[in-house]
Design a protein around this motif. Structure first.
Motif, PDB file in Angstrom:
ATOM      1  N   ASN A  16       0.808  -1.218   0.000  1.00 10.95           N
ATOM      2  CA  ASN A  16       0.000   0.000   0.000  1.00 10.95           C
ATOM      3  C   ASN A  16       0.845   1.273   0.000  1.00 10.95           C
ATOM      4  N   ALA A  17       2.121   1.146   0.330  1.00 10.26           N
ATOM      5  CA  ALA A  17       3.018   2.296   0.183  1.00 10.26           C
ATOM      6  C   ALA A  17       3.571   2.307  -1.239  1.00 10.26           C
ATOM      7  N   ALA A  18       3.950   1.113  -1.726  1.00 11.88           N
ATOM      8  CA  ALA A  18       4.590   1.032  -3.043  1.00 11.88           C
ATOM      9  C   ALA A  18       3.661   1.533  -4.155  1.00 11.88           C
ATOM     10  N   LEU A  19       2.372   1.253  -4.042  1.00 11.75           N
ATOM     11  CA  LEU A  19       1.451   1.641  -5.130  1.00 11.75           C
ATOM     12  C   LEU A  19       1.471   3.156  -5.380  1.00 11.75           C
ATOM     13  N   PRO A  20       1.176   3.988  -4.376  1.00 16.00           N
ATOM     14  CA  PRO A  20       1.237   5.433  -4.660  1.00 16.00           C
ATOM     15  C   PRO A  20       2.654   5.910  -4.951  1.00 16.00           C
ATOM     16  N   LEU A  21       3.649   5.263  -4.361  1.00 18.14           N
ATOM     17  CA  LEU A  21       5.032   5.696  -4.623  1.00 18.14           C
ATOM     18  C   LEU A  21       5.411   5.451  -6.076  1.00 18.14           C
ATOM     19  N   ILE A  22       4.877   4.380  -6.659  1.00 18.20           N
ATOM     20  CA  ILE A  22       5.144   4.112  -8.076  1.00 18.20           C
ATOM     21  C   ILE A  22       4.437   5.168  -8.942  1.00 18.20           C
ATOM     22  N   THR A  23       3.225   5.561  -8.537  1.00 20.55           N
ATOM     23  CA  THR A  23       2.528   6.572  -9.357  1.00 20.55           C
ATOM     24  C   THR A  23       3.193   7.946  -9.245  1.00 20.55           C
ATOM     25  N   LEU A  24       4.017   8.114  -8.215  1.00 21.57           N
ATOM     26  CA  LEU A  24       4.792   9.363  -8.111  1.00 21.57           C
ATOM     27  C   LEU A  24       5.681   9.565  -9.335  1.00 21.57           C
ATOM     28  N   SER A  25       6.018   8.441 -10.006  1.00 25.84           N
ATOM     29  CA  SER A  25       6.896   8.536 -11.181  1.00 25.84           C
ATOM     30  C   SER A  25       6.294   9.477 -12.234  1.00 25.84           C
ATOM     31  N   ILE A  26       4.960   9.634 -12.221  1.00 26.41           N
ATOM     32  CA  ILE A  26       4.304  10.515 -13.207  1.00 26.41           C
ATOM     33  C   ILE A  26       4.711  11.980 -12.959  1.00 26.41           C
ATOM     34  N   LEU A  27       5.114  12.260 -11.721  1.00 32.01           N
ATOM     35  CA  LEU A  27       5.497  13.642 -11.385  1.00 32.01           C
ATOM     36  C   LEU A  27       7.002  13.881 -11.529  1.00 32.01           C
ATOM     37  N   ALA A  28       7.739  12.830 -11.946  1.00 31.30           N
ATOM     38  CA  ALA A  28       9.202  12.936 -11.938  1.00 31.30           C
ATOM     39  C   ALA A  28       9.762  13.288 -13.312  1.00 31.30           C
ATOM     40  N   LYS A  29      10.799  14.130 -13.318  1.00 31.61           N
ATOM     41  CA  LYS A  29      11.441  14.412 -14.609  1.00 31.61           C
ATOM     42  C   LYS A  29      12.547  13.398 -14.881  1.00 31.61           C
ATOM     43  N   LYS A  65      -2.992   9.922   8.222  1.00 34.68           N
ATOM     44  CA  LYS A  65      -1.632   9.961   8.782  1.00 34.68           C
ATOM     45  C   LYS A  65      -0.952   8.599   8.697  1.00 34.68           C
ATOM     46  N   GLU A  66      -1.516   7.698   7.905  1.00 33.63           N
ATOM     47  CA  GLU A  66      -0.933   6.358   7.767  1.00 33.63           C
ATOM     48  C   GLU A  66       0.538   6.487   7.353  1.00 33.63           C
ATOM     49  N   PRO A  67       1.396   5.565   7.818  1.00 32.30           N
ATOM     50  CA  PRO A  67       2.815   5.631   7.444  1.00 32.30           C
ATOM     51  C   PRO A  67       3.030   5.686   5.937  1.00 32.30           C
ATOM     52  N   GLU A  68       2.097   5.077   5.181  1.00 32.93           N
ATOM     53  CA  GLU A  68       2.229   5.054   3.724  1.00 32.93           C
ATOM     54  C   GLU A  68       2.056   6.473   3.156  1.00 32.93           C
ATOM     55  N   VAL A  69       1.161   7.247   3.777  1.00 31.42           N
ATOM     56  CA  VAL A  69       0.936   8.633   3.339  1.00 31.42           C
ATOM     57  C   VAL A  69       2.161   9.476   3.717  1.00 31.42           C
ATOM     58  N   VAL A  70       2.658   9.220   4.910  1.00 30.86           N
ATOM     59  CA  VAL A  70       3.817   9.981   5.399  1.00 30.86           C
ATOM     60  C   VAL A  70       5.013   9.756   4.469  1.00 30.86           C
ATOM     61  N   GLN A  71       5.187   8.505   4.001  1.00 33.09           N
ATOM     62  CA  GLN A  71       6.352   8.268   3.137  1.00 33.09           C
ATOM     63  C   GLN A  71       6.256   9.055   1.828  1.00 33.09           C
ATOM     64  N   ILE A  72       5.066   9.160   1.280  1.00 31.85           N
ATOM     65  CA  ILE A  72       4.931   9.945   0.030  1.00 31.85           C
ATOM     66  C   ILE A  72       5.371  11.383   0.282  1.00 31.85           C
ATOM     67  N   CYS A  73       4.912  11.934   1.405  1.00 34.69           N
ATOM     68  CA  CYS A  73       5.269  13.329   1.721  1.00 34.69           C
ATOM     69  C   CYS A  73       6.783  13.454   1.883  1.00 34.69           C
ATOM     70  N   LYS A 103      13.620   3.740  -0.622  1.00 32.95           N
ATOM     71  CA  LYS A 103      13.255   2.359  -0.293  1.00 32.95           C
ATOM     72  C   LYS A 103      11.856   2.360   0.324  1.00 32.95           C
ATOM     73  N   VAL A 104      11.001   1.467  -0.132  1.00 35.49           N
ATOM     74  CA  VAL A 104       9.625   1.399   0.388  1.00 35.49           C
ATOM     75  C   VAL A 104       9.642   0.912   1.842  1.00 35.49           C
ATOM     76  N   ILE A 105       8.804   1.511   2.674  1.00 33.89           N
ATOM     77  CA  ILE A 105       8.726   1.103   4.092  1.00 33.89           C
ATOM     78  C   ILE A 105       8.199  -0.339   4.198  1.00 33.89           C
ATOM     79  N   PRO A 106       8.490  -1.001   5.331  1.00 37.61           N
ATOM     80  CA  PRO A 106       8.021  -2.382   5.496  1.00 37.61           C
ATOM     81  C   PRO A 106       6.493  -2.473   5.602  1.00 37.61           C
ATOM     82  N   ASP A 107       5.963  -3.617   5.224  1.00 37.66           N
ATOM     83  CA  ASP A 107       4.516  -3.831   5.226  1.00 37.66           C
ATOM     84  C   ASP A 107       4.038  -4.154   6.643  1.00 37.66           C
ATOM     85  N   ARG A 108       3.353  -3.199   7.256  1.00 41.07           N
ATOM     86  CA  ARG A 108       2.923  -3.408   8.652  1.00 41.07           C
ATOM     87  C   ARG A 108       1.814  -4.463   8.733  1.00 41.07           C
TER      88      ARG A 108
END
Ligand code: UD1
Length: 420
Positions: free
Chosen positions: A23-36, A186-194, A228-233
């Protein structure tokens, strides 16, 4: 189609290494759309949902490599902005491309995910927030048609939504001006994106709180550093439940005990010993397994994604446990399957009453959603005889190397082909 055959046991032992959080990796992968730049991400779990997302990005024109839990993703040549139904229907989290696509291209079409086994799961809060940021949103033929240049806005989420928060954070990153988000997850997955966005130079304040202030780049793409993606809680919590249900000592490694505070507290209430070190958690057998009361809520409360597993565990308790499911209206699909194994559970709306201490017997059971599947595996471990858990494609969506990890703990578990 495959199923799992599991023999009940009284004893598991050993260590299990926890994978990166799906659940962290999914949004983190979509972050690639914002990357140059080409995005480099490590510790991505190799599970079906992740492969589905890569397929979706590839269809949009992205290129990627994914090997040994390490991915490189390049969205430089992204040319399509339509996330089609055939992919979105496989995985609701596909909606996570909506915010990034709209903020980068000023328009996109994303299929509406529809309902799922655990409830209706609307995306109205994602859409309302984007409208507040200036988007025009229309629903046509099952698609969200979004257009418009996004501007900063003040958004108060009526309800805490995890993927809703993630979508809007990503939208705000490239918007013009300041976005204030209140009642953010405030889930850790949201925090990692920030954190990843802040590391890319984005001005973002309030990380880890329920109030964020984001100064968008006005369309300029970000240089996102490798991470690095955070561990799966939830995976960690599931293996700890396996220790609990067989009343054995199990240690999970490569985990973050802080992310599991609410879950660990419930294990302790039930009489289990819990030992934590920096990135390890051990569960120790209980003299007597006591009943528990659980109310699911947003982080840092008890996660709904651990509800089914704790229901299985409560079947071993000496007394009556209560589980109050507050987030999803239909997240008790595992109950009827547990009843087939001899469980005594009564449902009244969103409250389940579990009368523990009854002997569980092996049975054929059917998985209905991702976490329900893991509850059935746990119950099978505690049941007398050999159980068969069917429809395990749900499990493959979110648990990496599940059989191997359970086998290493001493479980007798085999994957077999369903007869046609
Ligand atoms: C995410 C997780 C899922 C977890 C859930 C709750 C991912 C990929 N999935 O799902 O595993 O079970 O958080 O922790 O991260 N809601 C609305 N309108 C919306 C959005 C949500 O009413 O626009 C409601 C939902 O129906 C639900 C509650 O808000 O009752 C929370 O849902 P939400 O946090 O959005 O769940 P997901 O992000 O879909």
């Amino acid at each position: 189609m495959t199923y799992l055959e599991i023999e009940g046991t009284n004893n598991l032992s050993g260590e299990v290494s926890i994978s990166g959080a799906k659940n962290a990796a999914l949004p983190l992968i979509t972050l690639s759309i914002l990357a140059k730049n080409e995005l480099e991400i490590s510790n991505i779990p190799c599970v079906a949902d992740i492969k589905t997302l890569f397929l979706l990005l590839e269809n949009l024109g992205a290129s990627y490599s994914f090997e040994n839990n390490f991915a490189k993703i390049c969205t430089k040549n992204l040319k399509h902005t339509k996330a089609t139904y055939d992919i979105v229907r496989k995985m609701r989290a596909s909606i996570l491309v909506l915010g990034p696509l709209l903020s980068r291209f000023g328009q996109c079409e994303v299929s509406l995910p529809g309902g799922c086994a655990i409830g209706q799961r609307p995306i109205d809060l994602h859409l309302l927030a984007l409208e507040k940021m200036g988007a025009n949103i229309n629903i046509k033929q099952g698609y969200v048609m979004a257009s418009g240049k996004l501007k900063g806005a003040e958004i108060i989420f009526d309800k805490i939504t995890v993927t809703g928060s993630e979508n809007i954070i990503m939208a705000a990153a490239l918007a013009k001006g300041k976005t204030r988000l209140l009642n953010v997850a405030k889930e850790p997955e949201v925090v990692q994106i920030c954190e990843v966005l802040a590391n890319a130079g984005l001005d973002i304040k309030g990380i880890g709180s329920d109030e964020l202030e984001i100064h968008g780049t006005n369309g300029e793409l970000l240089e996102i550093k490798p991470f690095k993606v955070i561990p799966d809680r939830i995976e960690a919590g599931t293996y700890l439940c396996a220790g609990g249900i067989t009343n054995s000592k199990i240690t999970v490694t490569n985990t973050n005990p802080t992310h599991l505070s609410a879950v660990l507290a419930k294990f302790e209430t039930m009489g289990f010993g819990i030992e934590t070190k920096e990135n390890k958690i051990s569960i120790l057998p209980a003299k007597e397994i006591k009943p528990v009361e659980i109310l699911t809520s947003e982080y840092p409360g008890f996660p709904t994604d651990m509800q089914a597993q704790f229901m299985a565990l409560a079947l071993r308790a000496n007394g009556t446990s209560i589980i109050d499911e507050r987030l999803f209206e239909n997240r008790f699909m595992h109950v009827s399957e547990l009843l087939r194994m001899g469980a005594d559970i009564k449902l009244n709306g969103h409250i389940a009453t579990i009368n523990g201490g009854k002997e569980l017997n092996a049975a054929d059971v059917m998985a209905t959603d991702l976490r329900a599947s893991s509850a059935l595996i746990l119950a099978a471990l505690a049941a007398k005889g050999v159980s068969k858990v069917h429809r395990i494609y749900h499990l493959d969506r979110g648990y990496e190397n599940l059989e191997e990890k359970f086998k290493n703990l001493g479980a007798k578990i085999t994957r077999l082909k369903e007869r046609a």
